[in-house]
Design a protein around this motif. Structure first.
Motif, short mmCIF file in Angstrom:
data_model
loop_
_atom_site.label_atom_id
_atom_site.label_comp_id
_atom_site.label_asym_id
_atom_site.label_seq_id
_atom_site.Cartn_x
_atom_site.Cartn_y
_atom_site.Cartn_z
N PRO A 26 -13.20 15.79 -43.51
CA PRO A 26 -14.16 14.81 -42.92
C PRO A 26 -14.80 14.03 -44.10
N GLU A 27 -15.01 14.63 -45.13
CA GLU A 27 -15.62 13.91 -46.40
C GLU A 27 -14.76 12.95 -46.77
N THR A 28 -13.73 12.71 -46.61
CA THR A 28 -12.98 11.64 -47.00
C THR A 28 -12.70 10.51 -46.12
N LEU A 29 -13.05 10.74 -45.03
CA LEU A 29 -13.16 9.65 -44.04
C LEU A 29 -14.25 8.38 -44.42
N ARG A 30 -13.52 7.15 -44.51
CA ARG A 30 -14.70 5.95 -44.77
C ARG A 30 -14.98 5.70 -43.30
N ASN A 31 -16.37 5.23 -43.49
CA ASN A 31 -17.19 4.67 -42.34
C ASN A 31 -16.89 3.14 -41.92
N ILE A 32 -16.91 2.86 -40.79
CA ILE A 32 -16.76 1.40 -40.48
C ILE A 32 -17.64 1.35 -39.04
N ASN A 33 -18.34 0.28 -38.84
CA ASN A 33 -19.15 0.14 -37.91
C ASN A 33 -18.64 -1.09 -36.83
N ILE A 127 -27.75 -9.21 -30.86
CA ILE A 127 -27.83 -9.77 -32.30
C ILE A 127 -28.17 -8.74 -33.24
N SER A 128 -29.12 -8.15 -32.99
CA SER A 128 -29.68 -7.00 -33.51
C SER A 128 -28.48 -5.67 -34.12
N GLY A 129 -28.02 -5.61 -32.86
CA GLY A 129 -26.65 -4.62 -33.03
C GLY A 129 -25.78 -5.24 -33.70
N THR A 130 -25.23 -6.39 -33.58
CA THR A 130 -24.08 -7.20 -34.20
C THR A 130 -24.18 -7.06 -35.62
N GLY A 131 -25.60 -7.37 -36.07
CA GLY A 131 -25.99 -7.30 -37.40
C GLY A 131 -25.68 -6.11 -38.38
N GLN A 132 -25.36 -4.84 -37.66
CA GLN A 132 -25.12 -3.71 -38.04
C GLN A 132 -23.62 -3.32 -38.28
N ALA A 133 -22.91 -4.43 -37.85
CA ALA A 133 -21.41 -4.36 -37.74
C ALA A 133 -20.54 -4.88 -38.81
N ASP A 134 -19.46 -4.17 -38.86
CA ASP A 134 -18.26 -4.66 -39.66
C ASP A 134 -17.34 -5.33 -39.06
N VAL A 135 -17.07 -4.83 -37.83
CA VAL A 135 -15.91 -5.48 -36.98
C VAL A 135 -16.50 -5.52 -35.38
N ALA A 136 -16.19 -6.32 -34.81
CA ALA A 136 -16.34 -6.64 -33.50
C ALA A 136 -15.45 -6.62 -32.50
N ILE A 137 -15.47 -5.87 -31.36
CA ILE A 137 -14.53 -5.78 -30.36
C ILE A 137 -15.36 -6.65 -28.92
#
Length: 475
Positions: A26-33, A127-137
């Protein structure tokens, strides 16, 4: 981009084969929001909840409890949605009112999902939630009439997509949901029709074909979420499942070797004062001394939590909870920035921005007031002066000091706020250089910070100089 390219197996993001190398730990996993956006009732919360279930983050007993409770209210189909819709108001009305956060792991990534509200009344929370994201669905309902309601004037599909782009979300996955609905029945024609109507709009707001991916799914039945949809159900789709597409997403650049910048989203008290936010740059370590801007208060990090796990450090892209010392809960507000002591971010009451006015009931003149959303901050802003109108084709100044601007125009204006806000020129640090303008519940424009005129900084970082310097630079 033709719809035929979408349905004939196109995936704008390369999907790896299941036989590829597995992640060792799990430590090698990269985080994406990833933020889930779209019109109300498109099925965002159900989709999020089902993904949590399929990835082992929503257990069978809890799901059975949700199903029983939802059934008692005559809303059995809401069982997955209740994994993120936690309040009684959300569950009774079936509408998300604030963004919810959860996470799961794929073979190569640790994914934090943000379920944003779709109702027009809750766009500030979106808007607040989207401001924390890297990708949008972008979740679209394929049900007859529902896509049209979201995409036509007054629907939230357009506004959400534009807000995501303005917030700096560069990768967009368009999920066409409810493909199993009786009015659709996995129709290729319906999928193509949606793609044909959405594609020109997404191109218009700035998304390039290589930044888009298109996936048909059923969020409720789970088809094409983890396993690829069966050819017996959908013979024309040759792309990957949603989880395969998410697993193949490109990670955004993570600025590590630069000063710390962490935007403040919320605060609360739990064994001390805690700050919630997203690390935008640098590395936050346990024990670090940082500045809270504004009002330039020194704080010490006493604990770092990411996804309910205590960690020694947080990197860019991490949504974190910091236990801090040196400040009171009342000192903390959404939109503030935690930054390195030796390189604090600027806080000012005036800045020049280049704005694209997308919607307005009439012309806009100096003196106009509205609300500016800058990261998690929502502040009243006044247009002190219109500095120039810009030719959108060449990005060159077309007219200096116009008396007014019309909807559809791009222009440069001097904006003033009553309380100091943390902004930087977009070219220097993009996350703090974007803003959105809203008035009477409608997004009217989006912009980027060009400069802080005369360095009129109120934080004590820099002294005041000639306030006309911005106009001189503009000319």
């Amino acid at each position: 981009m033709a719809a035929s390219e979408v349905v004939d197996g196109m995936q704008r993001l390369q999907v790896e084969d299941d036989s590829g190398p597995a992640t060792s730990s799990p430590e090698t996993l990269r985080n994406i929001n990833i933020v889930f956006i779209g019109h109300v009732d498109a099925g965002k919360s159900t989709l999020c909840g089902h993904l949590l279930y399929l990835t082992g983050n929503l257990d069978e007993r809890t799901l059975e409890k949700y199903e029983k409770e939802a059934k008692s209210k005559g809303r059995e189909s809401w069982k997955f949605a209740w994994a993120l819709d936690l309040t009684e108001q959300e569950r009774s009305k079936g509408k998300t009112t604030d963004y919810g956060v959860a996470s799961f792991r794929t073979r190569t990534k640790h994914i934090t999902i943000i379920d944003a509200p779709g109702h027009k009344a809750y766009v500030p929370a979106m808007i607040s939630g989207t401001g924390q994201a890297d990708v949008a669905i972008l979740v679209i309902s394929a049900r007859k009439g529902e896509f049209e309601a979201g995409f036509e004037r007054g629907g939230q599909t357009r506004e959400h997509a534009m807000l995501a782009k303005t917030a700096g979300v560069r990768q967009l996955v368009v999920v066409v949901n409810k493909m199993d609905e009786p009015t659709v029945q996995w129709s290729q024609e319906r999928f193509r029709d949606i793609c044909d109507k959405l594609t020109p709009f997404l191109k218009q707001i700035g998304y390039r074909p290589q930044e888009l991916s298109w996936v048909p799914v059923s969020g409720y039945s789970g088809e094409n979420l983890r396993e690829r949809v069966s050819p017996s159900v959908c013979s024309w789709y040759r792309g990957g499942s949603l989880l395969e597409v998410l697993d193949a997403l490109k990670l955004p650049p993570r600025p590590l070797d630069v000063p710390v910048r962490m935007t403040v989203v919320d605060k609360f008290r739990e064994m001390g004062v805690c700050i919630l936010g997203k690390v935008e740059s640098g590395i936050v370590r346990n024990g670090d001394r940082l500045l809270l801007m504004p009002p330039r208060l020194a704080v010490q990090v006493a604990g770092i939590t990411v996804d309910a796990e205590e960690v020694p450090a947080a990197e860019p892209g991490d949504n974190v909870k910091l236990l801090v010392k040196g400040v009171e809960e009342d000192d903390i507000h959404p939109g503030q920035v935690l930054c390195a002591e030796d390189a604090p971010v600027e806080a000012t009451t005036v800045f020049d921005g280049q704005i694209m006015l997308v919607e307005h009931k009439s012309i806009l003149t100096a003196g106009y007031r509205c609300v500016a959303h800058i990261q998690a901050a929502a502040v009243e802003v006044v247009f002190e002066r219109l500095l120039a109108e810009v030719d959108r084709r060449t990005n060159q100044i077309a007219k200096k000091y116009p008396k007014f601007v019309r909807p559809g125009s791009t222009f440069i204006a001097r904006l003033a706020v009553a309380q100091p806000v943390c902004v930087t020129p977009f070219k220097d640090f993009a996350p703090l250089g974007r803003f959105m303008l809203r008035d009477e519940g409608t997004t009217i424009g989006a912009g980027v910070v060009l400069r802080i005129p005369g360095q009129r900084i109120v934080s004590g970082v820099k002294g005041a100089t000639d306030s006309s310097s911005s106009e001189a630079a503009m000319t």
